[in-house]
Design a protein around this motif. Structure first.
Motif, PDB file in Angstrom:
ATOM      1  N   TYR A 186     -13.993 -13.218   0.511  1.00 30.46           N
ATOM      2  CA  TYR A 186     -13.788 -12.738   1.901  1.00 30.46           C
ATOM      3  C   TYR A 186     -14.925 -13.337   2.540  1.00 30.46           C
ATOM      4  N   ASP A 297     -15.453 -14.963  12.591  1.00 32.58           N
ATOM      5  CA  ASP A 297     -15.507 -14.131  14.087  1.00 32.58           C
ATOM      6  C   ASP A 297     -16.660 -14.522  14.904  1.00 32.58           C
ATOM      7  N   GLY A 321      -3.740  -2.446   2.838  1.00 31.14           N
ATOM      8  CA  GLY A 321      -4.437  -1.944   3.925  1.00 31.14           C
ATOM      9  C   GLY A 321      -4.945  -0.534   4.173  1.00 31.14           C
ATOM     10  N   GLN A 323      -7.473   2.338   4.329  1.00 26.56           N
ATOM     11  CA  GLN A 323      -8.783   2.353   4.921  1.00 26.56           C
ATOM     12  C   GLN A 323      -9.764   3.133   3.913  1.00 26.56           C
ATOM     13  N   GLU A 369     -20.406  -4.289  13.196  1.00 25.17           N
ATOM     14  CA  GLU A 369     -19.887  -5.582  13.451  1.00 25.17           C
ATOM     15  C   GLU A 369     -20.549  -6.872  12.763  1.00 25.17           C
ATOM     16  N   ARG A 374     -16.778  -5.668   7.370  1.00 29.08           N
ATOM     17  CA  ARG A 374     -15.743  -6.001   8.549  1.00 29.08           C
ATOM     18  C   ARG A 374     -15.020  -7.134   7.694  1.00 29.08           C
ATOM     19  N   LYS A 377     -12.675  -6.160   4.739  1.00 28.56           N
ATOM     20  CA  LYS A 377     -11.600  -5.163   5.175  1.00 28.56           C
ATOM     21  C   LYS A 377     -10.457  -6.064   5.588  1.00 28.56           C
ATOM     22  N   ARG A 378     -10.715  -7.100   6.473  1.00 32.78           N
ATOM     23  CA  ARG A 378      -9.750  -7.938   7.082  1.00 32.78           C
ATOM     24  C   ARG A 378      -9.166  -8.784   5.953  1.00 32.78           C
ATOM     25  N   TRP A 379     -10.097  -9.209   4.962  1.00 30.10           N
ATOM     26  CA  TRP A 379      -9.478 -10.223   3.927  1.00 30.10           C
ATOM     27  C   TRP A 379      -8.617  -9.167   2.942  1.00 30.10           C
ATOM     28  N   LYS A 381      -6.765  -6.641   3.423  1.00 26.51           N
ATOM     29  CA  LYS A 381      -5.345  -6.382   3.996  1.00 26.51           C
ATOM     30  C   LYS A 381      -4.409  -7.457   3.496  1.00 26.51           C
ATOM     31  N   LYS A 382      -5.078  -8.705   3.465  1.00 24.74           N
ATOM     32  CA  LYS A 382      -4.140  -9.733   3.014  1.00 24.74           C
ATOM     33  C   LYS A 382      -3.710 -10.112   1.582  1.00 24.74           C
TER      34      LYS A 382
END
Length: 384
Positions: A186, A297, A321, A323, A369, A374, A377-379, A381-382
């Motif tokens: 990630y 980002d 996904g 949380q 942030e 962060r 978590k984005r990674w 989900k995929k």
């Protein structure tokens, strides 16, 4: 070498690693700073213009972070490293009419004073620092090990074993664009290669300018520095000097492929610089290249790392996904990173190093942030 043990070991002696060394040394005498190069600031930090200037734009979290970091770093440099800070102001010049319209829309949201100046706008807070001298002083109270490549790190009974030669109770990775020591997928870093040239010119430059490149004062009279971020290579360019595994890249002999890129970038930098100021009697004195580390980002990466494998084992539904509170995720203990500072390393690094060290010793909370949660978590989900 005999196996040595330290409470804190930092890998990477650019501005991020040297800032960490500075703040850690306030709490411990058992700090070691390691770098594969022969001295501090031999990578991207040494090839940087080392500018300190505001981020323009409407309010958002990234702009807030830059403003907070700029205020902290400027004040810290002034108090402790004033001889390495040049506060001459920075003139931001809009590139075109659209850029000018954007600037006008930002005026109600400016965090720093400015005034109309020549073809642009002068921010008095704009400054630059002397990269090598500053990194040298920041790491002055820390034991250092240069010309040492870290090839392996292993966790053994809460101790990090480096190359089976050095032991660290706590390990900090400030390795910039090369994140090969970290296996967590990630963590997505983009290497953005920049180039800085020092030129001799009879044209007088009294302040810093920024348009499509940066034009700035240098340490010496009649020497001007020109820099910009240029190349995002799709591969690692192993057969060139644009190779993250090479050391002391600005002291080695470049091959023809590398030299062609460097010469093309010199021509481009001089063209862009002359669009700011007409530079007379130019003689190129020095050229440096370096890979800046940028996250997907643009926010930096600070603090502990999530252990993805153990977190998925504990919470398999993360891949759908679902949380989970940050504090419930499985972490890699005693391993920290400070990375992804991009082209604003000398603005961000002192502030980020300070709050990370305060987080470790005094439980100062890190803004989400800038943490690695962060990215995980984005990674996650995929990952179906």
């Amino acid at each position: 070498m005999n196996k040595q043990e330290f409470d804190y070991v930092i890998v990477g002696a650019g501005i991020a690693g040297c800032s960490l060394a500075h703040f850690l040394s306030k709490y411990s005498q058992s700090v070691l700073l390691i770098d594969k190069n022969e001295d501090v600031a031999f990578g991207a930090s040494g090839a940087a213009g080392a500018f300190l200037s505001p981020l323009l734009g409407k309010p958002n979290k990234f702009k807030d972070l830059i403003t907070k970091s700029l205020n902290f770093s400027i004040n810290y440099y002034k108090e402790y490293f004033s001889t390495d800070l040049i506060n001459c102001g920075t003139c931001r010049i809009p590139k075109n009419n659209e850029d000018e319209e954007k600037f006008q829309s930002y005026i109600p949201h400016m965090d720093f004073e400015f005034e109309k100046y020549e073809e642009g706008y002068l921010f008095k807070i704009g400054s630059l620092v002397k990269p090598y001298e500053l990194c040298k002083k920041l790491s002055n109270n820390t034991q250092k090990l240069f010309d040492y490549e870290v090839k392996t790190i292993k966790k053994e009974e809460n101790i990090w074993n480096i190359n089976n030669e050095i032991k660290a109770k706590n390990l900090f990775l400030a390795t910039g664009a090369d994140i090969s020591l970290i296996e967590e997928k990630y963590l997505d870093i983009r290497a953005v290669w920049g180039q800085k040239i020092d030129i001799n010119t009879t044209t007088r430059i009294d302040i810093n300018y920024h348009k499509e490149c940066s034009l700035s004062l240098s340490n010496n009279e009649q020497v001007v520095s020109i820099g910009a971020t240029h190349n995002r290579f799709d591969d690692n360019k192993i057969d060139s000097s644009y190779n993250l595994k090479l050391k002391n890249i600005n002291k080695i002999k470049h091959n023809d492929y590398t030299n062609n890129i460097i010469q093309n970038d010199i021509a481009e930098l001089l063209k862009k610089a002359n669009d700011i100021k007409v530079l007379n009697d130019i003689k190129v004195l020095d050229v440096k290249i370096g890979a800046r580390a940028s996250s997907v980002d643009y926010f930096p990466m600070v603090g502990k790392l999530v252990d993805a494998e153990k977190s998925f084992e504990k919470y398999p539904h993360l891949k759908n996904g679902f949380q989970i509170k940050n504090e419930n995720l499985e972490m890699i203990e005693n391993l920290y990173i400070l990375n992804g500072v991009g082209g604003r390393g000398f603005v961000l690094s002192p502030y980020l190093a300070y709050i990370l060290v305060e987080n470790i010793f005094n439980n100062k909370e890190l803004e989400e942030e800038i943490t690695n949660f962060r990215l995980f978590k984005r990674w996650a989900k995929k990952q179906k």
